[in-house]
Design a protein around this motif. Sequence first.
Motif, short mmCIF file in Angstrom:
data_model
loop_
_atom_site.label_atom_id
_atom_site.label_comp_id
_atom_site.label_asym_id
_atom_site.label_seq_id
_atom_site.Cartn_x
_atom_site.Cartn_y
_atom_site.Cartn_z
N VAL A 1 0.88 -1.11 -0.13
CA VAL A 1 -0.02 0.08 0.01
C VAL A 1 1.02 1.31 -0.02
O VAL A 1 0.67 1.97 -0.66
CB VAL A 1 -0.96 0.03 1.30
CG1 VAL A 1 -1.54 1.42 1.52
CG2 VAL A 1 -2.01 -1.03 1.10
N THR A 2 2.02 1.35 0.67
CA THR A 2 2.77 2.42 0.88
C THR A 2 3.50 2.59 -0.42
O THR A 2 3.71 3.88 -1.03
CB THR A 2 3.93 2.25 1.93
OG1 THR A 2 3.20 2.08 3.20
CG2 THR A 2 4.81 3.28 2.03
N PHE A 3 4.02 1.56 -1.17
CA PHE A 3 4.47 1.41 -2.56
C PHE A 3 3.83 2.14 -3.22
O PHE A 3 4.02 3.06 -4.33
CB PHE A 3 5.38 0.22 -2.90
CG PHE A 3 5.99 0.32 -4.26
CD1 PHE A 3 6.97 0.70 -4.55
CD2 PHE A 3 5.13 -0.20 -5.35
CE1 PHE A 3 7.36 0.99 -5.65
CE2 PHE A 3 5.70 -0.34 -6.46
CZ PHE A 3 6.85 0.28 -6.62
N THR A 4 2.31 1.59 -3.43
CA THR A 4 1.53 1.98 -4.45
C THR A 4 1.15 3.60 -4.20
O THR A 4 1.01 4.29 -5.22
CB THR A 4 0.35 1.39 -4.26
OG1 THR A 4 0.56 -0.18 -4.45
CG2 THR A 4 -0.91 1.88 -5.23
N LEU A 5 1.07 3.86 -3.00
CA LEU A 5 0.73 5.61 -2.67
C LEU A 5 2.17 6.38 -3.30
O LEU A 5 1.63 7.23 -4.02
CB LEU A 5 0.28 5.63 -1.17
CG LEU A 5 -0.85 5.25 -0.65
CD1 LEU A 5 -0.87 5.35 0.72
CD2 LEU A 5 -1.85 6.01 -1.47
N VAL A 6 3.18 5.96 -3.04
CA VAL A 6 4.44 6.66 -3.26
C VAL A 6 4.53 6.73 -4.78
O VAL A 6 4.53 7.67 -5.66
CB VAL A 6 5.53 6.27 -2.88
CG1 VAL A 6 6.80 6.79 -3.39
CG2 VAL A 6 5.55 6.30 -1.35
N ALA A 7 4.18 5.40 -5.54
CA ALA A 7 4.20 5.54 -7.16
C ALA A 7 3.16 6.36 -7.64
O ALA A 7 3.41 6.74 -8.56
CB ALA A 7 4.07 3.85 -7.46
N GLY A 8 1.95 6.25 -7.12
CA GLY A 8 0.90 6.92 -7.71
C GLY A 8 1.21 8.68 -7.45
O GLY A 8 0.94 9.28 -8.35
N SER A 9 1.95 8.91 -6.39
CA SER A 9 1.93 10.24 -6.21
C SER A 9 3.24 10.76 -7.16
O SER A 9 3.14 11.76 -7.77
CB SER A 9 2.95 10.61 -4.83
OG SER A 9 1.72 10.16 -3.65
N VAL A 10 4.15 9.96 -7.42
CA VAL A 10 5.05 10.35 -8.43
C VAL A 10 4.40 10.30 -9.72
O VAL A 10 4.90 11.23 -10.69
CB VAL A 10 6.12 9.26 -8.56
CG1 VAL A 10 7.37 9.17 -9.60
CG2 VAL A 10 7.32 9.43 -7.02
N ALA A 11 3.56 9.28 -10.17
CA ALA A 11 3.04 9.19 -11.57
C ALA A 11 2.19 10.39 -11.70
O ALA A 11 2.03 10.87 -12.79
CB ALA A 11 2.28 7.97 -11.52
N ALA A 12 1.48 10.82 -10.79
CA ALA A 12 0.70 11.99 -10.66
C ALA A 12 1.48 13.19 -10.90
O ALA A 12 1.03 14.37 -11.43
CB ALA A 12 -0.28 12.10 -9.50
N ALA A 13 2.73 13.50 -10.62
CA ALA A 13 3.53 14.65 -10.73
C ALA A 13 4.14 14.52 -11.96
O ALA A 13 4.69 15.74 -12.33
CB ALA A 13 4.74 14.49 -9.51
N ILE A 14 4.45 13.52 -12.80
CA ILE A 14 5.32 13.62 -13.89
C ILE A 14 4.27 14.23 -14.92
O ILE A 14 5.08 15.21 -15.76
CB ILE A 14 5.63 11.89 -14.19
CG1 ILE A 14 6.50 11.49 -13.63
CG2 ILE A 14 6.06 12.03 -15.62
CD1 ILE A 14 6.74 10.04 -13.66
N PRO A 15 3.24 14.01 -15.30
CA PRO A 15 2.66 14.87 -16.32
C PRO A 15 2.59 16.35 -16.21
O PRO A 15 2.88 17.01 -17.44
CB PRO A 15 1.15 14.38 -16.21
CG PRO A 15 1.18 12.93 -15.69
CD PRO A 15 2.08 13.10 -14.79
N PRO A 16 2.45 16.92 -15.12
CA PRO A 16 2.53 18.23 -14.75
C PRO A 16 4.15 18.84 -15.32
O PRO A 16 4.26 19.89 -15.62
CB PRO A 16 2.14 18.68 -13.57
CG PRO A 16 1.26 17.65 -13.07
CD PRO A 16 2.01 16.58 -13.79
N LEU A 17 4.97 18.19 -14.77
CA LEU A 17 6.48 18.15 -14.84
C LEU A 17 6.76 18.16 -16.19
O LEU A 17 7.47 19.23 -16.99
CB LEU A 17 7.36 17.65 -14.20
CG LEU A 17 7.30 17.70 -12.75
CD1 LEU A 17 8.09 16.77 -11.74
CD2 LEU A 17 7.78 18.95 -12.23
N ALA A 18 6.14 17.14 -17.03
CA ALA A 18 6.52 17.18 -18.71
C ALA A 18 5.72 18.24 -19.37
O ALA A 18 6.48 18.94 -20.32
CB ALA A 18 5.88 15.65 -19.03
#
Length: 161
Positions: free
Chosen positions: A60-77
Amino acid sequence: MASAGVAVTYGAVRVLGSMSGVLVLIGVAFFFALGLEPAASWLVNRKLPRWLAVTLVVLVTFTLVAGSVAAAIPPLAEQARQFVEQAPHYLQQAKDHSSVIGRLNDRFHLHQRITDTLNGSGGPAFAGLLKAGSAVFGALAQLGVVAVLTVYFIVVRQRHH
């Protein structure tokens, strides 16, 4: 005797100084383990085996961290794309001595430095790219060490209770 005491103290300080990076990683992992332990204990109290509780908490922790990173990538791109599209406009402003960017360029010669870097033999640009890649790899390795130590600290806690 006093000289030996000073030498031992000096040696201990040098060893601790050289190990400071490792000690920080261990401290961060221990901090995360302390934070995740209540969730694992709660699941164990609900009659789940300890190994399954730890696995669920880590997933669950890994999924939350990975989801947060995945959510941050499109705005940065998107911001990077907009920057590349606006680069000619920024370069034009750098030539205008009345704009903020133009005054910064006059003071720090930014346009010339960027042009020299891009038109150079590729050495500085390649070295910068290599340094950035090395930093990313180092950060991922440290993240892996923290993750493994966190799981270890959560699992080891079971043996002491």
